[in-house]
Design an enzyme around this catalytic site. Structure first.
Site, PDB file in Angstrom:
ATOM      1  N   TRP A 119      12.589 -15.894  -5.524  1.00  0.00           N
ATOM      2  CA  TRP A 119      11.636 -16.997  -5.459  1.00  0.00           C
ATOM      3  C   TRP A 119      12.381 -18.306  -5.735  1.00  0.00           C
ATOM      4  O   TRP A 119      13.233 -18.360  -6.627  1.00  0.00           O
ATOM      5  CB  TRP A 119      10.544 -16.819  -6.510  1.00  0.00           C
ATOM      6  CG  TRP A 119       9.497 -15.843  -6.081  1.00  0.00           C
ATOM      7  CD1 TRP A 119       9.565 -14.490  -6.122  1.00  0.00           C
ATOM      8  CD2 TRP A 119       8.225 -16.165  -5.527  1.00  0.00           C
ATOM      9  NE1 TRP A 119       8.415 -13.937  -5.614  1.00  0.00           N
ATOM     10  CE2 TRP A 119       7.569 -14.939  -5.248  1.00  0.00           C
ATOM     11  CE3 TRP A 119       7.568 -17.371  -5.238  1.00  0.00           C
ATOM     12  CZ2 TRP A 119       6.296 -14.877  -4.701  1.00  0.00           C
ATOM     13  CZ3 TRP A 119       6.299 -17.307  -4.688  1.00  0.00           C
ATOM     14  CH2 TRP A 119       5.677 -16.084  -4.426  1.00  0.00           C
TER      15      TRP A 119
ATOM     16  N   HIS B  45      10.996 -10.025 -10.762  1.00  0.00           N
ATOM     17  CA  HIS B  45      10.313 -10.041  -9.466  1.00  0.00           C
ATOM     18  C   HIS B  45      11.298 -10.175  -8.304  1.00  0.00           C
ATOM     19  O   HIS B  45      10.943 -10.668  -7.237  1.00  0.00           O
ATOM     20  CB  HIS B  45       9.267 -11.152  -9.437  1.00  0.00           C
ATOM     21  CG  HIS B  45       8.224 -10.978 -10.490  1.00  0.00           C
ATOM     22  ND1 HIS B  45       7.071 -10.243 -10.282  1.00  0.00           N
ATOM     23  CD2 HIS B  45       8.179 -11.385 -11.776  1.00  0.00           C
ATOM     24  CE1 HIS B  45       6.360 -10.221 -11.404  1.00  0.00           C
ATOM     25  NE2 HIS B  45       7.006 -10.909 -12.317  1.00  0.00           N
TER      26      HIS B  45
ATOM     27  N   HIS C  93       9.512  -4.579  -6.239  1.00  0.00           N
ATOM     28  CA  HIS C  93       9.095  -4.649  -7.634  1.00  0.00           C
ATOM     29  C   HIS C  93       7.587  -4.451  -7.768  1.00  0.00           C
ATOM     30  O   HIS C  93       6.846  -4.557  -6.801  1.00  0.00           O
ATOM     31  CB  HIS C  93       9.478  -5.999  -8.242  1.00  0.00           C
ATOM     32  CG  HIS C  93       8.753  -7.155  -7.617  1.00  0.00           C
ATOM     33  ND1 HIS C  93       9.147  -7.742  -6.431  1.00  0.00           N
ATOM     34  CD2 HIS C  93       7.632  -7.837  -7.993  1.00  0.00           C
ATOM     35  CE1 HIS C  93       8.321  -8.713  -6.111  1.00  0.00           C
ATOM     36  NE2 HIS C  93       7.384  -8.794  -7.048  1.00  0.00           N
TER      37      HIS C  93
ATOM     38  N   ASP D 109       4.125  -5.760 -10.008  1.00  0.00           N
ATOM     39  CA  ASP D 109       3.569  -6.809 -10.869  1.00  0.00           C
ATOM     40  C   ASP D 109       2.692  -6.153 -11.931  1.00  0.00           C
ATOM     41  O   ASP D 109       1.833  -5.337 -11.609  1.00  0.00           O
ATOM     42  CB  ASP D 109       2.683  -7.770 -10.069  1.00  0.00           C
ATOM     43  CG  ASP D 109       3.471  -8.735  -9.211  1.00  0.00           C
ATOM     44  OD1 ASP D 109       4.712  -8.740  -9.306  1.00  0.00           O
ATOM     45  OD2 ASP D 109       2.840  -9.471  -8.426  1.00  0.00           O
TER      46      ASP D 109
ATOM     47  N   HIS E 144       1.749 -10.766 -15.698  1.00  0.00           N
ATOM     48  CA  HIS E 144       2.424 -11.734 -14.834  1.00  0.00           C
ATOM     49  C   HIS E 144       1.542 -12.951 -14.572  1.00  0.00           C
ATOM     50  O   HIS E 144       2.036 -14.081 -14.477  1.00  0.00           O
ATOM     51  CB  HIS E 144       2.790 -11.040 -13.523  1.00  0.00           C
ATOM     52  CG  HIS E 144       3.457 -11.893 -12.512  1.00  0.00           C
ATOM     53  ND1 HIS E 144       4.475 -12.772 -12.805  1.00  0.00           N
ATOM     54  CD2 HIS E 144       3.257 -12.004 -11.159  1.00  0.00           C
ATOM     55  CE1 HIS E 144       4.865 -13.385 -11.709  1.00  0.00           C
ATOM     56  NE2 HIS E 144       4.133 -12.946 -10.699  1.00  0.00           N
TER      57      HIS E 144
ATOM     58  N   HIS F 211      -4.108 -11.571  -6.578  1.00  0.00           N
ATOM     59  CA  HIS F 211      -3.612 -10.876  -7.769  1.00  0.00           C
ATOM     60  C   HIS F 211      -4.754 -10.580  -8.735  1.00  0.00           C
ATOM     61  O   HIS F 211      -4.899  -9.455  -9.225  1.00  0.00           O
ATOM     62  CB  HIS F 211      -2.559 -11.734  -8.500  1.00  0.00           C
ATOM     63  CG  HIS F 211      -1.188 -11.699  -7.898  1.00  0.00           C
ATOM     64  ND1 HIS F 211      -0.835 -12.486  -6.829  1.00  0.00           N
ATOM     65  CD2 HIS F 211      -0.083 -10.983  -8.229  1.00  0.00           C
ATOM     66  CE1 HIS F 211       0.438 -12.266  -6.535  1.00  0.00           C
ATOM     67  NE2 HIS F 211       0.917 -11.347  -7.362  1.00  0.00           N
TER      68      HIS F 211
ATOM     69  N   GLU G 203       5.292  -4.851  -4.418  1.00  0.00           N
ATOM     70  CA  GLU G 203       5.689  -5.872  -3.454  1.00  0.00           C
ATOM     71  C   GLU G 203       7.156  -5.703  -3.030  1.00  0.00           C
ATOM     72  O   GLU G 203       7.949  -5.082  -3.723  1.00  0.00           O
ATOM     73  CB  GLU G 203       5.492  -7.266  -4.051  1.00  0.00           C
ATOM     74  CG  GLU G 203       4.039  -7.580  -4.382  1.00  0.00           C
ATOM     75  CD  GLU G 203       3.852  -8.821  -5.235  1.00  0.00           C
ATOM     76  OE1 GLU G 203       2.756  -9.419  -5.165  1.00  0.00           O
ATOM     77  OE2 GLU G 203       4.783  -9.192  -5.998  1.00  0.00           O
TER      78      GLU G 203
END
Length: 215
Positions: free
Chosen positions: A18, A48, A52, A54, A58, A164, A176
């Protein structure tokens, strides 16, 4: 014996993260020459990065952390489906109308191949997000784990993270960053166990599949 199919992203210096997040790195802190006996490495990465899960913590200060999650949901039968419109480059979003023709009877773990993240060594600029109303639809049919070949279930610039929250509210776990490019639609056995990270908001996984055959 049926072989397992690795559906995890490779973790090396080229794995995308990210924007602004911790880049992945691996280095030897001890070499065999230094220690006299062994090589010992050090990993630095975000929770992440790559493929991975979540944990609710998170995006919810009061949400469960990784070690509090039920590991049984990350191992067992899974159904892989393809969304052809996404494969053809239509970003859009994923809602009930995209899934309603899929037979979800007995499906606890649903993995969706969108094909929208084509160059996996580059973090995407846009992805097809999950529309929040899909969470209730999936939960009503018994789905408890949703996996995607995308880095998120929400728009990449979202701060509210409605998908989410909706998925967690309906007790659906989030997986994800899968690599489903060469995986045909069908039923498989999935193993994608998170690490036993006591206080973490997410965890990398080594996700693998093998086909389930009847008879």
């Amino acid at each position: 014996m049926t072989r397992w199919i690795d559906i995890s992203q490779r973790l090396d210096s080229n794995v995308p993260t990210w924007p602004g997040d911790t880049p992945f790195s691996y280095r030897l802190t001890w070499t065999k020459q230094m220690s006299g006996s062994v090589n010992v490495g050090q990993i630095t990465m975000s929770t992440h990065t790559g493929t991975h899960i979540d944990a609710p913590f998170h995006f919810d200060e009061n949400g469960k952390k990784v070690l509090e999650l039920d590991v049984n949901l990350y191992v067992g039968p899974a159904r892989v489906i393809h969304l052809p419109a996404m494969d053809q480059g239509a970003i859009g979003s994923i809602g009930v109308e995209d899934i309603e023709r899929v037979d979800l009877q007995g499906v606890t773990r649903l993995l969706i191949r969108t094909g929208a993240w084509e160059e996996r060594r580059v973090f995407p600029e846009k992805i097809p997000e999950i529309r929040p109303e899909l969470a209730e639809y999936l939960a009503g049919r018994g789905v408890q784990l949703l996996g995607l070949d995308l880095p998120s279930v929400d728009p990449l610039d979202s701060k509210e993270l409605p998908a989410h929250h909706a998925l967690t509210r309906h007790h659906i776990h989030i997986l994800e960053g899968l690599v489903l490019d060469d995986v045909p639609a069908g039923d498989y056995e999935l193993a994608a166990l998170p690490l036993p990270l006591a206080d973490a908001d997410g965890s990398p996984v080594r996700a693998v599949l093998r086909p389930l055959y009847s008879g």
